[in-house]
Design a protein around this motif. Structure first.
Motif, mmCIF file in Angstrom:
data_model
loop_
_atom_site.group_PDB
_atom_site.id
_atom_site.type_symbol
_atom_site.label_atom_id
_atom_site.label_comp_id
_atom_site.label_asym_id
_atom_site.label_seq_id
_atom_site.Cartn_x
_atom_site.Cartn_y
_atom_site.Cartn_z
ATOM 1 N N MET A 157 8.383 10.957 -0.860
ATOM 2 C CA MET A 157 7.312 11.816 -0.353
ATOM 3 C C MET A 157 6.072 10.992 -0.018
ATOM 4 O O MET A 157 5.392 11.238 0.995
ATOM 5 C CB MET A 157 6.979 12.899 -1.383
ATOM 6 N N PHE A 158 5.763 10.003 -0.865
ATOM 7 C CA PHE A 158 4.623 9.122 -0.580
ATOM 8 C C PHE A 158 4.875 8.316 0.693
ATOM 9 O O PHE A 158 3.944 8.073 1.487
ATOM 10 C CB PHE A 158 4.388 8.194 -1.771
ATOM 11 N N HIS A 159 6.117 7.880 0.887
ATOM 12 C CA HIS A 159 6.496 7.179 2.110
ATOM 13 C C HIS A 159 6.269 8.062 3.340
ATOM 14 O O HIS A 159 5.703 7.620 4.350
ATOM 15 C CB HIS A 159 7.970 6.767 2.012
ATOM 16 N N THR A 160 6.658 9.336 3.254
ATOM 17 C CA THR A 160 6.456 10.269 4.371
ATOM 18 C C THR A 160 4.973 10.503 4.636
ATOM 19 O O THR A 160 4.515 10.522 5.787
ATOM 20 C CB THR A 160 7.153 11.601 4.064
ATOM 21 N N GLY A 161 4.190 10.659 3.575
ATOM 22 C CA GLY A 161 2.749 10.837 3.744
ATOM 23 C C GLY A 161 2.079 9.619 4.361
ATOM 24 O O GLY A 161 1.142 9.747 5.159
ATOM 25 N N THR A 264 -8.121 2.946 9.455
ATOM 26 C CA THR A 264 -6.950 2.072 9.513
ATOM 27 C C THR A 264 -6.845 1.176 8.276
ATOM 28 O O THR A 264 -5.737 0.829 7.863
ATOM 29 C CB THR A 264 -7.001 1.219 10.782
ATOM 30 N N ILE A 265 -7.976 0.811 7.688
ATOM 31 C CA ILE A 265 -7.938 0.035 6.442
ATOM 32 C C ILE A 265 -7.321 0.865 5.320
ATOM 33 O O ILE A 265 -6.540 0.355 4.501
ATOM 34 C CB ILE A 265 -9.358 -0.445 6.071
ATOM 35 N N LEU A 266 -7.655 2.147 5.261
ATOM 36 C CA LEU A 266 -7.047 3.030 4.255
ATOM 37 C C LEU A 266 -5.535 3.137 4.463
ATOM 38 O O LEU A 266 -4.758 3.121 3.499
ATOM 39 C CB LEU A 266 -7.690 4.419 4.317
ATOM 40 N N VAL A 267 -5.101 3.214 5.727
ATOM 41 C CA VAL A 267 -3.662 3.264 6.002
ATOM 42 C C VAL A 267 -2.998 1.957 5.581
ATOM 43 O O VAL A 267 -1.893 1.957 5.002
ATOM 44 C CB VAL A 267 -3.420 3.555 7.497
ATOM 45 N N ALA A 268 -3.654 0.830 5.848
ATOM 46 C CA ALA A 268 -3.097 -0.460 5.421
ATOM 47 C C ALA A 268 -2.988 -0.543 3.901
ATOM 48 O O ALA A 268 -2.016 -1.095 3.360
ATOM 49 C CB ALA A 268 -3.976 -1.598 5.958
ATOM 50 N N ALA A 269 -3.978 0.015 3.198
ATOM 51 C CA ALA A 269 -3.907 0.037 1.727
ATOM 52 C C ALA A 269 -2.739 0.899 1.256
ATOM 53 O O ALA A 269 -2.064 0.562 0.268
ATOM 54 C CB ALA A 269 -5.224 0.560 1.153
ATOM 55 N N LEU A 270 -2.459 2.010 1.954
ATOM 56 C CA LEU A 270 -1.308 2.846 1.595
ATOM 57 C C LEU A 270 0.005 2.094 1.798
ATOM 58 O O LEU A 270 0.912 2.172 0.961
ATOM 59 C CB LEU A 270 -1.323 4.134 2.432
ATOM 60 N N PHE A 271 0.127 1.363 2.886
ATOM 61 C CA PHE A 271 1.337 0.577 3.121
ATOM 62 C C PHE A 271 1.508 -0.496 2.036
ATOM 63 O O PHE A 271 2.624 -0.744 1.553
ATOM 64 C CB PHE A 271 1.287 -0.080 4.502
ATOM 65 N N THR A 272 0.406 -1.113 1.629
ATOM 66 C CA THR A 272 0.483 -2.136 0.575
ATOM 67 C C THR A 272 0.910 -1.525 -0.751
ATOM 68 O O THR A 272 1.748 -2.089 -1.467
ATOM 69 C CB THR A 272 -0.877 -2.833 0.426
ATOM 70 N N ALA A 273 0.332 -0.377 -1.097
ATOM 71 C CA ALA A 273 0.742 0.309 -2.330
ATOM 72 C C ALA A 273 2.206 0.712 -2.264
ATOM 73 O O ALA A 273 2.938 0.657 -3.269
ATOM 74 C CB ALA A 273 -0.141 1.529 -2.561
ATOM 75 N N LEU A 274 2.669 1.096 -1.081
ATOM 76 C CA LEU A 274 4.072 1.471 -0.906
ATOM 77 C C LEU A 274 4.989 0.274 -1.148
ATOM 78 O O LEU A 274 6.061 0.410 -1.756
ATOM 79 C CB LEU A 274 4.277 2.034 0.498
#
Length: 333
Positions: A157-161, A264-274
């Motif tokens: 679900m986190f991946h989808t978000g 976009t920095i927030l999105v990059a942080a989400l990808f890193t956490a993923l």
């Protein structure tokens, strides 16, 4: 002549020997000691007056200054370990009893309802397409693996978000810079492609692996998940033109527009956490896989059994066998 008048045979008066001071002192000491001993009764708590004058004393008590020697501790440890082993076995038995009870209730509910009905994805009843899978962790997965499977579901679900947030970030970047239409289009493609494929290709295999203790499904999960982890790493890097708002894309966008750059920095942080969470869960599932007794040989056997049990394969094998038999018969004639 008067000197000769005295009687030479008469002795002068001797002094009394019992009046001697040393004798008198000895008699007094003897009398005192005798009186003291006469008053002492060994069967009572009272003590002689001579002894009572001494200050009371206490028995010497040795206080330990060191820990007991090592050789005296194994028995205590052994008894503690035995009690812990009994408690562990009791908990295991209770868990197995709860598992059997749960499965029995499941069978009863299935028999009452006439079989399982697909419940995922949860779509409305009037929707033209119905659910495709049956998904219930508390019913299908053993108790000791339920927490891990739930975490994997939440990770999906986190991946989808994250893909949805990447789509929003790419759209905002496209609004600021029309030259980023390729990134926006690829972001839409990644969201529509990776959302269902990730569920089918790595979540359902790990779900089925823990459900039926399948070595083949474990290997499918490991192979696909490693590939997915590589995709996460590339998306977190964010090479411009690849449709991902990673770190490179975020820094590039930050020079053009600060607000979109922060997004976009927030999105990059989400990808890193993923990436980090996926790596942690991969190691955890692999550690649990090693405790289930699964192996590559079992995976091969399961794959062979699954292929041979497939009706299409069986029909093809029967057709090939019949043709081979007919050819051999014609040659013999």
């Amino acid at each position: 002549m008067s000197e000769h008048d005295s009687n030479p045979f008469t002795e002068p008066e001797l002094s009394n020997p019992f009046q001697d001071p040393s004798v008198t002192h000895a008699r007094q000491m003897t009398t005192t000691t005798t009186a003291t001993m006469a008053e002492y009764n060994p069967f009572t708590d009272s003590k002689p007056t001579a002894m009572a004058s001494k200050p009371p004393t206490q028995p010497a008590i040795m206080k330990p200054t060191e820990e007991p020697p090592v050789y005296s501790q194994p028995r205590v440890q052994e008894s503690t370990g035995g009690a812990g082993e009994l408690l562990r076995r009791q908990e295991e038995l209770e868990r197995k009893a709860a598992e059997l009870d749960r499965r029995e209730r499941e069978m009863q509910s299935l028999s009452a309802s006439g079989g399982r009905r697909n419940n995922w994805p949860p779509l409305p009843e009037k929707f033209p397409v119905g659910p495709c899978f049956y998904h219930d962790v508390t019913v299908d997965i053993p108790v000791e693996y339920q927490k891990t499977v739930k975490i994997m579901y939440y990770l999906w679900m986190f991946h989808t978000g994250t893909l949805l947030a990447n789509l929003v970030g790419s759209m905002a970047w496209f609004c600021v810079d029309p030259a980023r239409g390729v990134d926006f289009g690829l972001a839409i493609l990644w969201f529509l492609l990776f959302t269902p494929c990730s569920f089918v290709c790595w979540y359902r295999p790990v779900y089925g692996a823990f459900k039926s203790d399948s070595s083949f499904r474990f290997f499918v999960f490991f192979f696909v998940y490693v590939c997915q982890l590589g995709v996460y790493v590339m998306q977190s890097v964010g090479i411009p033109g690849w449709g991902a708002c990673g770190w490179l894309s975020a820094l590039t966008c930050l020079n053009a527009n600060v607000a979109v750059g922060v997004l976009t920095i927030l999105v990059a942080a989400l990808f890193t956490a993923l990436v980090v969470m996926s790596l942690v869960m991969f190691k955890k599932v692999h550690a649990m896989y090693r405790t289930t007794g699964a192996s590559f040989q079992k995976a091969q056997q399961e794959m062979a059994a699954g292929v041979m049990s497939n009706k299409t394969v069986q029909a093809a094998a029967a057709t090939a066998g019949s043709k081979a038999a007919q050819g051999a018969f014609k040659e013999s004639i």
